[in-house]
Write a protein that holds these residues in place. Structure first.
Motif, PDB file in Angstrom:
ATOM      1  N   ALA A 172       4.950  28.879  70.273  1.00 36.06           N
ATOM      2  CA  ALA A 172       4.652  29.926  69.615  1.00 36.06           C
ATOM      3  C   ALA A 172       4.950  29.640  68.274  1.00 36.06           C
ATOM      4  O   ALA A 172       4.636  30.332  67.310  1.00 36.06           O
ATOM      5  N   GLU A 173       5.871  28.586  67.777  1.00 36.12           N
ATOM      6  CA  GLU A 173       6.610  28.497  66.500  1.00 36.12           C
ATOM      7  C   GLU A 173       5.579  27.363  65.550  1.00 36.12           C
ATOM      8  O   GLU A 173       5.896  27.404  64.392  1.00 36.12           O
ATOM      9  N   VAL A 174       4.872  26.689  66.318  1.00 38.18           N
ATOM     10  CA  VAL A 174       4.097  25.627  65.714  1.00 38.18           C
ATOM     11  C   VAL A 174       2.794  26.347  65.320  1.00 38.18           C
ATOM     12  O   VAL A 174       1.890  27.174  66.151  1.00 38.18           O
ATOM     13  N   THR A 175       2.327  25.882  64.123  1.00 37.59           N
ATOM     14  CA  THR A 175       0.966  26.442  63.570  1.00 37.59           C
ATOM     15  C   THR A 175      -0.032  25.524  63.488  1.00 37.59           C
ATOM     16  O   THR A 175       0.618  24.411  63.310  1.00 37.59           O
ATOM     17  N   VAL A 176      -1.198  25.806  63.382  1.00 37.97           N
ATOM     18  CA  VAL A 176      -2.325  24.762  63.042  1.00 37.97           C
ATOM     19  C   VAL A 176      -1.879  24.280  61.810  1.00 37.97           C
ATOM     20  O   VAL A 176      -2.194  22.867  61.382  1.00 37.97           O
ATOM     21  N   GLY A 177      -1.418  24.848  60.740  1.00 36.55           N
ATOM     22  CA  GLY A 177      -1.195  24.453  59.492  1.00 36.55           C
ATOM     23  C   GLY A 177       0.216  23.123  59.419  1.00 36.55           C
ATOM     24  O   GLY A 177      -0.102  22.268  58.941  1.00 36.55           O
ATOM     25  N   ASP A 178       1.038  23.440  60.295  1.00 41.01           N
ATOM     26  CA  ASP A 178       2.109  22.550  60.668  1.00 41.01           C
ATOM     27  C   ASP A 178       1.443  21.149  61.144  1.00 41.01           C
ATOM     28  O   ASP A 178       1.925  20.276  60.733  1.00 41.01           O
ATOM     29  N   ILE A 179       0.512  21.151  62.113  1.00 39.89           N
ATOM     30  CA  ILE A 179      -0.111  20.005  62.613  1.00 39.89           C
ATOM     31  C   ILE A 179      -0.778  19.295  61.545  1.00 39.89           C
ATOM     32  O   ILE A 179      -0.792  18.010  61.405  1.00 39.89           O
ATOM     33  N   ALA A 180      -1.793  19.915  61.056  1.00 39.72           N
ATOM     34  CA  ALA A 180      -2.758  19.351  59.772  1.00 39.72           C
ATOM     35  C   ALA A 180      -1.584  18.636  58.781  1.00 39.72           C
ATOM     36  O   ALA A 180      -1.943  17.628  58.252  1.00 39.72           O
ATOM     37  N   ARG A 181      -0.566  19.378  58.298  1.00 42.25           N
ATOM     38  CA  ARG A 181       0.285  18.854  57.127  1.00 42.25           C
ATOM     39  C   ARG A 181       0.928  17.669  57.730  1.00 42.25           C
ATOM     40  O   ARG A 181       0.815  16.576  56.899  1.00 42.25           O
ATOM     41  N   ALA A 182       1.303  17.805  58.955  1.00 38.63           N
ATOM     42  CA  ALA A 182       2.144  16.553  59.497  1.00 38.63           C
ATOM     43  C   ALA A 182       1.316  15.455  59.677  1.00 38.63           C
ATOM     44  O   ALA A 182       1.458  14.353  59.618  1.00 38.63           O
ATOM     45  N   ALA A 183      -0.324  15.700  59.726  1.00 40.18           N
ATOM     46  CA  ALA A 183      -1.079  14.579  59.981  1.00 40.18           C
ATOM     47  C   ALA A 183      -1.618  14.007  58.823  1.00 40.18           C
ATOM     48  O   ALA A 183      -2.365  12.973  58.446  1.00 40.18           O
ATOM     49  N   GLY A 184      -1.604  15.067  57.673  1.00 37.05           N
ATOM     50  CA  GLY A 184      -1.987  14.592  56.185  1.00 37.05           C
ATOM     51  C   GLY A 184      -3.362  14.980  56.253  1.00 37.05           C
ATOM     52  O   GLY A 184      -4.010  14.105  55.435  1.00 37.05           O
ATOM     53  N   VAL A 185      -3.830  15.844  57.054  1.00 32.57           N
ATOM     54  CA  VAL A 185      -5.518  16.208  56.834  1.00 32.57           C
ATOM     55  C   VAL A 185      -5.705  17.733  56.614  1.00 32.57           C
ATOM     56  O   VAL A 185      -4.630  18.511  56.605  1.00 32.57           O
TER      57      VAL A 185
END
Length: 219
Positions: free
Chosen positions: A33-46
């Motif tokens: 619940a604490e993870v967002t799509v934006g978090d994943i995209a930023r971590a991947a650099g995309v």
């Protein structure tokens, strides 16, 4: 026949792998619940749009991460079919628990977590049923017998709980000890079967479990 991979296809697969690695990292660090799509995209650099392209949404990325972790854990049928059942189970569990010990955050927040979406819970239950089915077959037990299914399910719940507590406590004993503790829990569940389903024969299964392999077997 499929043709050679194009540069565009190779780049797309590279992006997908970066997103998948980022999803595994993010879902290992925090509850779903604490993870967002934006978090994943930023971590991947995309961009977030690329995550939607490859995984549709956060749930899709979570399921892909969960499947990858479970693939890395391996499966009992793939573990040294030449070994006797007890040695084979011990060898598989040694690899299973070692992987979780080496990735405790992933274990607690992804592999053994019940905080994910309903789709993740369904995948977990399906993987659990498959694993227990394989365990029954290698021990000569009938996985379709209601008593066997019930007892082995209780055993699986107990081992998962034991593993979670072991990881949260900082792994106070070794993986081999955890393996043998799990064997004893399984023996207890198997020995209870005749009480739950009169006529179920368990002597052979118990012997197979308690027969320890030679020190060099399975290595």
């Amino acid at each position: 026949m499929t043709g050679p991979t194009t540069k565009r296809q190779a780049a797309a697969e590279q992006t997908r792998q970066r997103l998948l690695a980022a999803a595994m990292e993010e879902f290992s660090r925090r509850p779903y619940a604490e993870v967002t799509v934006g978090d994943i995209a930023r971590a991947a650099g995309v961009s977030q749009g690329l995550l939607a392209h490859h995984f549709a949404n956060k749930c899709g990325a979570y399921l892909a991460a969960l499947r990858t972790a479970r693939r890395d854990l391996g499966s009992l049928p793939a573990t040294r079919p030449d070994l006797p059942p007890g040695a084979r189970i011990r060898l598989y569990w040694e690899g299973h628990f070692t992987y979780l010990a080496d990735h405790p955050d992933l274990a607690l927040n992804l592999v053994l977590s019940d905080s994910g979406p309903p789709e993740g819970t369904a995948e977990f239950e399906a993987a659990r049923r498959e694993g227990l089915h394989d365990l029954c077959l290698i021990l000569g037990l009938d996985p379709d017998n209601p008593a066997v299914a019930m007892a082995l399910r209780a055993f699986g719940d107990g081992v998962d709980r034991l593993t979670v507590e072991w990881l949260r406590a900082g792994q106070p004993f070794t993986v081999p000890v955890l393996v043998e503790a799990s064997i004893q829990l399984l023996v207890g569940a198997v020995r209870a079967l005749p009480l739950m389903g009169p006529g179920i024969r368990v002597d052979k299964a118990v012997r197979l479990l308690l027969r320890k392999p030679p020190a060099d077997q399975g290595r």
